[in-house]
Design an enzyme around this catalytic site. Structure first.
Site, PDB file in Angstrom:
ATOM      1  N   TYR A  83       1.054  -0.854   0.182  1.00 42.65           N
ATOM      2  CA  TYR A  83       0.058   0.265   0.036  1.00 42.65           C
ATOM      3  C   TYR A  83       0.800   1.640  -0.120  1.00 42.65           C
ATOM      4  O   TYR A  83       2.021   1.124   0.848  1.00 42.65           O
ATOM      5  CB  TYR A  83      -0.790   0.139   1.136  1.00 42.65           C
ATOM      6  CG  TYR A  83      -1.751   0.919   1.671  1.00 42.65           C
ATOM      7  CD1 TYR A  83      -1.359   2.326   2.435  1.00 42.65           C
ATOM      8  CD2 TYR A  83      -2.655   0.959   0.372  1.00 42.65           C
ATOM      9  CE1 TYR A  83      -2.216   3.533   2.798  1.00 42.65           C
ATOM     10  CE2 TYR A  83      -3.704   3.183   0.620  1.00 42.65           C
ATOM     11  CZ  TYR A  83      -2.917   3.263   1.947  1.00 42.65           C
ATOM     12  OH  TYR A  83      -3.907   4.883   1.982  1.00 42.65           O
ATOM     13  N   ASP A 112       9.164   2.736  -0.989  1.00 35.24           N
ATOM     14  CA  ASP A 112       8.569   3.603  -0.758  1.00 35.24           C
ATOM     15  C   ASP A 112       8.762   3.306   1.199  1.00 35.24           C
ATOM     16  O   ASP A 112       8.228   2.212   1.371  1.00 35.24           O
ATOM     17  CB  ASP A 112       6.864   2.833  -0.682  1.00 35.24           C
ATOM     18  CG  ASP A 112       6.008   4.111   0.123  1.00 35.24           C
ATOM     19  OD1 ASP A 112       5.078   3.114   0.107  1.00 35.24           O
ATOM     20  OD2 ASP A 112       6.173   4.692   1.077  1.00 35.24           O
ATOM     21  N   LYS A 164       5.554   9.106   8.963  1.00 38.74           N
ATOM     22  CA  LYS A 164       5.679   8.882   9.983  1.00 38.74           C
ATOM     23  C   LYS A 164       6.765   9.040  11.132  1.00 38.74           C
ATOM     24  O   LYS A 164       7.118  10.585  10.687  1.00 38.74           O
ATOM     25  CB  LYS A 164       5.281   7.361   9.905  1.00 38.74           C
ATOM     26  CG  LYS A 164       4.560   6.488   9.133  1.00 38.74           C
ATOM     27  CD  LYS A 164       3.818   5.210   8.497  1.00 38.74           C
ATOM     28  CE  LYS A 164       3.074   4.974   8.059  1.00 38.74           C
ATOM     29  NZ  LYS A 164       1.869   4.666   8.704  1.00 38.74           N
TER      30      LYS A 164
END
Ligand code: KE4
Length: 431
Positions: free
Chosen positions: A148, A243, A271
């Site tokens: 994702y 990613d 994050k």
């Protein structure tokens, strides 16, 4: 044993939220869709703990889905954010803090020579895909089933039946044209990778992957998979995008690329780089990054990108990680947890698999190794839902889906892990 099963105020607040927020949440991951029930409404966080509006205390293993590697309200972050607030919140003009964080990212992340700050992981991956297409002049991109990368139109795709499948939209509202140039391959499937490049190599603008997948649960790449991917991208002048929104500064100070010794061409971050404030970033080789506006023609912009308060939070986080270098401690705590969870499953006669890299891990209710989306989705989600609520009612806050990853922070201790394992043994016994 702690009992945190009574949450009347969260029930009230959830009913209220449902009236004016879709699903009562601002991100579906929080809605307990996979496990049922009412999500506790959080009143505050402190170190390894969350406290809900009913006064229940939980040992937190979500850490806001990854950012809080230092635990909640680390003093260094709080004082940095407070100091930044004294000067204002946003200026729409360059600030020194942006260069401070950019220089530290360049120092720590092997692939990054230049970096652009954005406001989320989604913005980072969306921009990286556009950049790769603009830099190569090609349109086709490849992602992997189970990975994702945020809610980017061209990446909201699902695999079809065959291994080499053209993506079809996985969400209403995504026009077929947005995914027409997105191919999906099985994660860890080296032969499918080779076939894709043999057939399409000169058309591929980019391959994007999570270098440790966290979004089908934690799934670990084989060395052969990563090495082959790097070689084929180089041979075909395809941009390799790691990613690292989740793995960045999580699995090591130099990210997954430093841990594995594989250097992508572009890296996306999020994050931890914001320490809980809204920060995303994408960076990589200078020749590629200079294709981004205003230097190059690939357009990307953002009102609050590089926000000075968010920069202060991210900078304090990375500086603390450089100062403490806590990765051996995180490894030891997470290994204690993983070993104990495996033991709890075995003692209860329940088949479980544990995938772990550093302080990110997933317990799968599965009797076979989990190496890709097919094996991950063979896990027992019903049993997971019972496990989740059993632990939540015993004061342990886990990710509310079998296909997510839990995180250990530097605020956790061996004693807290032991307390978690006591709750795990009691919960497993009842599954
Ligand atoms: P955000 O746009 O949510 O900041 O980042 C998107 C993203 C990109 N890449 C990876 C590898 C990610 O894990 C994410 C977001 N992760 C989810 C948790 N699996 C965020 C939780 C949520 O959506 O609320």
């Amino acid at each position: 044993m702690t009992d945190t099963s009574k949450r009347p105020e969260s029930e009230v607040q959830f009913a209220r939220a449902l009236k004016c927020i879709p699903g009562g949440v601002n991100s579906p991951a929080r809605a307990f869709g996979a496990v049922g029930g009412t999500p506790p409404f959080i009143q505050r966080g402190e170190g390894p703990y969350l406290f809900d509006v009913d006064g229940n205390q939980y040992i937190d293993y979500i850490g806001s889905w990854g950012p809080h590697i230092l635990g909640h309200r680390h003093p260094a972050l709080i004082s940095a954010i407070q100091a930044a607030l004294e000067t204002g919140t946003s200026f729409g003009a360059p600030t020194v803090a942006e260069s401070d964080l950019a220089e530290l990212v360049v120092e720590l992340v092997p692939s990054v020579e230049k970096v652009r700050m954005v406001n989320s992981g989604t913005e980072a991956t969306m921009s990286a895909i556009r950049l790769a297409r603009g830099f190569t002049g090609r349109d086709v991109i490849v992602k992997f089933a189970g990975c994702y990368h945020g809610h980017v139109d061209s990446l909201l795709v699902q695999a079809g039946s065959a291994a080499l499948t053209l993506g079809t939209p996985s969400s209403p509202g995504v026009p077929v044209g947005c995914t027409a140039d997105t191919f999906i391959l099985p994660y860890n499937d080296v032969s499918a990778l080779r076939q894709m490049f043999a057939e399409q190599g000169d058309k591929l603008a980019a391959v994007i992957l999570e270098p440790v997948c966290g979004n089908m649960g934690c799934v670990i790449p084989s060395d052969e998979f990563l090495q082959t991917l790097r070689r084929l991208c180089t041979e075909n002048s395809t941009v390799l995008i790691f990613d690292e929104v989740m793995t960045g500064f999580r699995v090591g100070l130099n990210c997954a690329q430093g841990r594995f010794g594989i250097t992508p061409d572009v890296t996306t971050l999020g994050k931890i780089i914001g320490g809980g404030m809204p920060v995303g970033a994408y960076g990589g080789r200078a020749d590629i990054m200079d294709a981004v506006s205003p230097v190059g023609a690939v357009y990307q912009a953002g009102t609050l990108s590089g926000n000075p308060v968010a920069m202060a939070s991210g900078l304090a986080t990375l500086r603390q990680l450089v100062k403490d270098n806590p990765y051996d401690k995180l490894e030891s705590l997470a290994a204690q947890l993983a070993d104990g969870l495996l033991q709890a499953g075995q003692s209860a006669g329940i088949p479980v698999q544990i995938n772990r890299v550093g302080s990110m891990l997933t317990l799968f209710f599965n009797d076979a190794p989990v190496t890709d989306l097919t094996s991950a989705t063979a896990s027992d989600s019903e049993r997971f839902a019972k496990w989740f609520h059993g632990m939540l009612n015993r004061g342990v806050y886990l990710p509310c889906s079998q296909f997510e990853t839990l995180f250990v922070s530097t605020a956790h201790t061996p004693e807290l892990i032991q307390k978690t394992l006591q709750a795990a043994a009691a919960t497993m016994a009842g599954l």
